[in-house]
Design a protein around this motif. Sequence first.
Motif, PDB file in Angstrom:
ATOM      1  N   ASN A  66      -8.554   3.222 -13.497  1.00 32.83           N
ATOM      2  CA  ASN A  66      -8.506   4.026 -14.592  1.00 32.83           C
ATOM      3  C   ASN A  66      -7.517   5.026 -14.384  1.00 32.83           C
ATOM      4  O   ASN A  66      -7.290   6.068 -15.259  1.00 32.83           O
ATOM      5  N   SER A  67      -7.000   5.284 -13.228  1.00 29.44           N
ATOM      6  CA  SER A  67      -5.911   6.484 -12.877  1.00 29.44           C
ATOM      7  C   SER A  67      -4.517   6.026 -13.764  1.00 29.44           C
ATOM      8  O   SER A  67      -4.180   5.080 -14.330  1.00 29.44           O
ATOM      9  N   PRO A  68      -4.197   7.462 -14.389  1.00 29.95           N
ATOM     10  CA  PRO A  68      -2.974   7.257 -15.175  1.00 29.95           C
ATOM     11  C   PRO A  68      -1.858   6.753 -14.410  1.00 29.95           C
ATOM     12  O   PRO A  68      -0.971   6.183 -15.172  1.00 29.95           O
ATOM     13  N   LEU A  69      -1.669   7.016 -13.443  1.00 28.84           N
ATOM     14  CA  LEU A  69      -0.422   6.552 -12.693  1.00 28.84           C
ATOM     15  C   LEU A  69      -0.666   5.053 -12.304  1.00 28.84           C
ATOM     16  O   LEU A  69       0.459   4.432 -12.538  1.00 28.84           O
ATOM     17  N   VAL A  70      -1.769   4.577 -12.292  1.00 29.03           N
ATOM     18  CA  VAL A  70      -1.778   3.090 -12.054  1.00 29.03           C
ATOM     19  C   VAL A  70      -1.604   2.257 -13.447  1.00 29.03           C
ATOM     20  O   VAL A  70      -0.764   1.361 -13.555  1.00 29.03           O
ATOM     21  N   LEU A  71      -2.115   2.981 -14.577  1.00 34.95           N
ATOM     22  CA  LEU A  71      -1.870   2.357 -16.035  1.00 34.95           C
ATOM     23  C   LEU A  71      -0.239   2.533 -16.177  1.00 34.95           C
ATOM     24  O   LEU A  71       0.105   1.695 -16.910  1.00 34.95           O
ATOM     25  N   ASN A  80       0.825  -1.487  -0.125  1.00 34.81           N
ATOM     26  CA  ASN A  80      -0.101   0.033   0.081  1.00 34.81           C
ATOM     27  C   ASN A  80       0.905   1.275  -0.035  1.00 34.81           C
ATOM     28  O   ASN A  80       1.223   1.773   0.936  1.00 34.81           O
ATOM     29  N   LEU A  81       1.205   1.723  -1.286  1.00 35.20           N
ATOM     30  CA  LEU A  81       2.039   2.651  -1.343  1.00 35.20           C
ATOM     31  C   LEU A  81       1.532   3.778  -2.498  1.00 35.20           C
ATOM     32  O   LEU A  81       1.344   3.467  -3.437  1.00 35.20           O
ATOM     33  N   GLU A  82       1.105   4.864  -1.851  1.00 38.04           N
ATOM     34  CA  GLU A  82       0.562   6.167  -2.612  1.00 38.04           C
ATOM     35  C   GLU A  82      -0.816   5.422  -3.456  1.00 38.04           C
ATOM     36  O   GLU A  82      -1.574   4.960  -2.943  1.00 38.04           O
ATOM     37  N   HIS A  83      -0.471   5.643  -4.888  1.00 43.82           N
ATOM     38  CA  HIS A  83      -1.468   5.179  -5.553  1.00 43.82           C
ATOM     39  C   HIS A  83      -1.668   3.306  -5.934  1.00 43.82           C
ATOM     40  O   HIS A  83      -2.677   2.963  -6.625  1.00 43.82           O
ATOM     41  N   ILE A  84      -0.760   2.912  -5.289  1.00 41.34           N
ATOM     42  CA  ILE A  84      -0.437   1.354  -5.661  1.00 41.34           C
ATOM     43  C   ILE A  84      -1.086   0.564  -4.312  1.00 41.34           C
ATOM     44  O   ILE A  84      -0.336   0.897  -3.337  1.00 41.34           O
ATOM     45  N   LYS A  85      -2.135  -0.086  -4.577  1.00 43.24           N
ATOM     46  CA  LYS A  85      -2.657  -1.034  -3.921  1.00 43.24           C
ATOM     47  C   LYS A  85      -2.662  -2.466  -4.238  1.00 43.24           C
ATOM     48  O   LYS A  85      -3.536  -2.775  -5.165  1.00 43.24           O
TER      49      LYS A  85
END
Length: 409
Positions: free
Chosen positions: A113-118, A94-99
Motif C-alpha cells: 500500500n506504499s504510495p510509491l508502489v501505487l 530489486n530497486l529501492e521500493h520496487i521488488k
Amino acid sequence: MATHGEISMEACSPPLDEEIGKAAMVFHAQPRRKATGPKTWLIISDSGESRVEEVGRHSVMHKTGLPARDLRVLDPVLSYPSSILGRERAIVVNLEHIKAIITAKEVLMVNSNSPLVLQFVQDLQNRISNSNLAPQLVKGEESEMAIDVPLIAGPKSLPFEFRALEACLESACRCLESETQTLEEEAYPALDELTSKISTLNLERVRQIKSRLVAISGRVQKVRDELEHLLDDDNDMAEMYLTEKLLARSLDGTSFKEGIDNMEAEADDKNGFEESDEKESDGETAGESLPNIEELEMLLEAYFAQIDGILQKLSGMNDYVDDTEDCINIMLDDKQNQLLQMGVMLSTANMIINAGIVVVGLFGMNITISLFSAPEIKFWETVIGTIGGCVALYILSIGWGKKRNLLAL
C-alpha cells in the motif's frame, strides 16, 4: 470501470515531487514484518490489466522458473542491495521500493500500500496502454489509406519486459532524485546558517543531514554499480530478451516437427541436398536468434546517465559539507587562538600584579625605615611609582610579544 481484482488508480492520485522523498524515507524506516504463508502478489499483464492473487513460493518458482535464492532477493524481511538479475524466463528487479518479477507476459510484484508502489503501478499501466494503443492507431490509418501510397515505418516498439524494466528504472530514479532534491533544499540553508552562527542546534541539524546524505549516496551508488555491471556484460543483457527467447523456443518446436514430416515425405536421394539446406537455414536461424542488445544498451545508458547525474549532485553536496566543516574548523581554530592570546595577556597581567604585591609585601614588614617617618607625599609617590612600574612592565611585555609575532593584536 475497473473489474473485480483490479486496482482502482483513480482513488490514488500521484504524489507530489516533494512528497515522494518523504514517502521513500518512511518506506525505508518502517519496521520489517515476517512473512508467513502465501504472499499477496499484484500481477500486471501485458494488456495493462491488474489483479491481486495469493500465490505460494513454489507456485511462483514453477511459473517463472526462478530458483529460491532469487526469490529471497524480493523478501521484505531480508535486506539485499539493489540488483537486476536476468534469467531464462524472467527478470528479477530489486530497486529501492520496487521488488518485481518481469516475464514476457506479465509483472509480478509483492503487494504493498506504499504510495510509491501505487504510483509505479499507475505509470506502468499507462505505459503499457499507450504502447498497445499505438499499433491500433496505425492499423486504423492504414485501412483508410490507398494501397499504392507508401507508408513510413515508425519507431520499433520495445518488448513488454523492457517497457516494464524502463518503468522500474524510471520510478527508482524519480524516487532517488526527489529525495536528493529534498535533501538539497534542506542542506544548503542549514550549512550556511551554521557558517554564520555556530550553535548546538545547528550542529545537530548538519549532523542529521550528513547522515541522510551518506545513506542516499550509498543507495544511489548501488544502483549505479548495478547498471554499470549490466552495461559491461553483454551476456547478462542478452538474457533479458525474454520475448525473443520465447519466440525462439516456439519456432524451434515448430521447425522440429516440420523437419520430421519432411524427412518422412522426401526420397532418400535428396537427403544430401536437404541436409545442406537445413544446415544453412539452421545457421541463419542461429544468427537471427542472437539478440541485438543495442536497444537495451541504449535504455540502460539513459538511466545510467540520470543516476550518474544524481550521484554527481550528491557528490557536490558532500564536497560542500566538507568545505563547511573545514570552514568551521578554521573558525574554531581562530577562536581558540584568540582565547590563547587572551590567556597569555591575563597571565602576563597576573605576573605583573604579583610583582607589585611583592613590593607591597616588602613595605609591610615590621621593620623601621626612614620612609615611614617621611611626609605623606612620599607615600603617594611610592604607590604611584609602584603602579606605574607595573603598567610599564605590562606594556613592555605585550609589545615584545607583538614584535615577536607571538600575539596578533
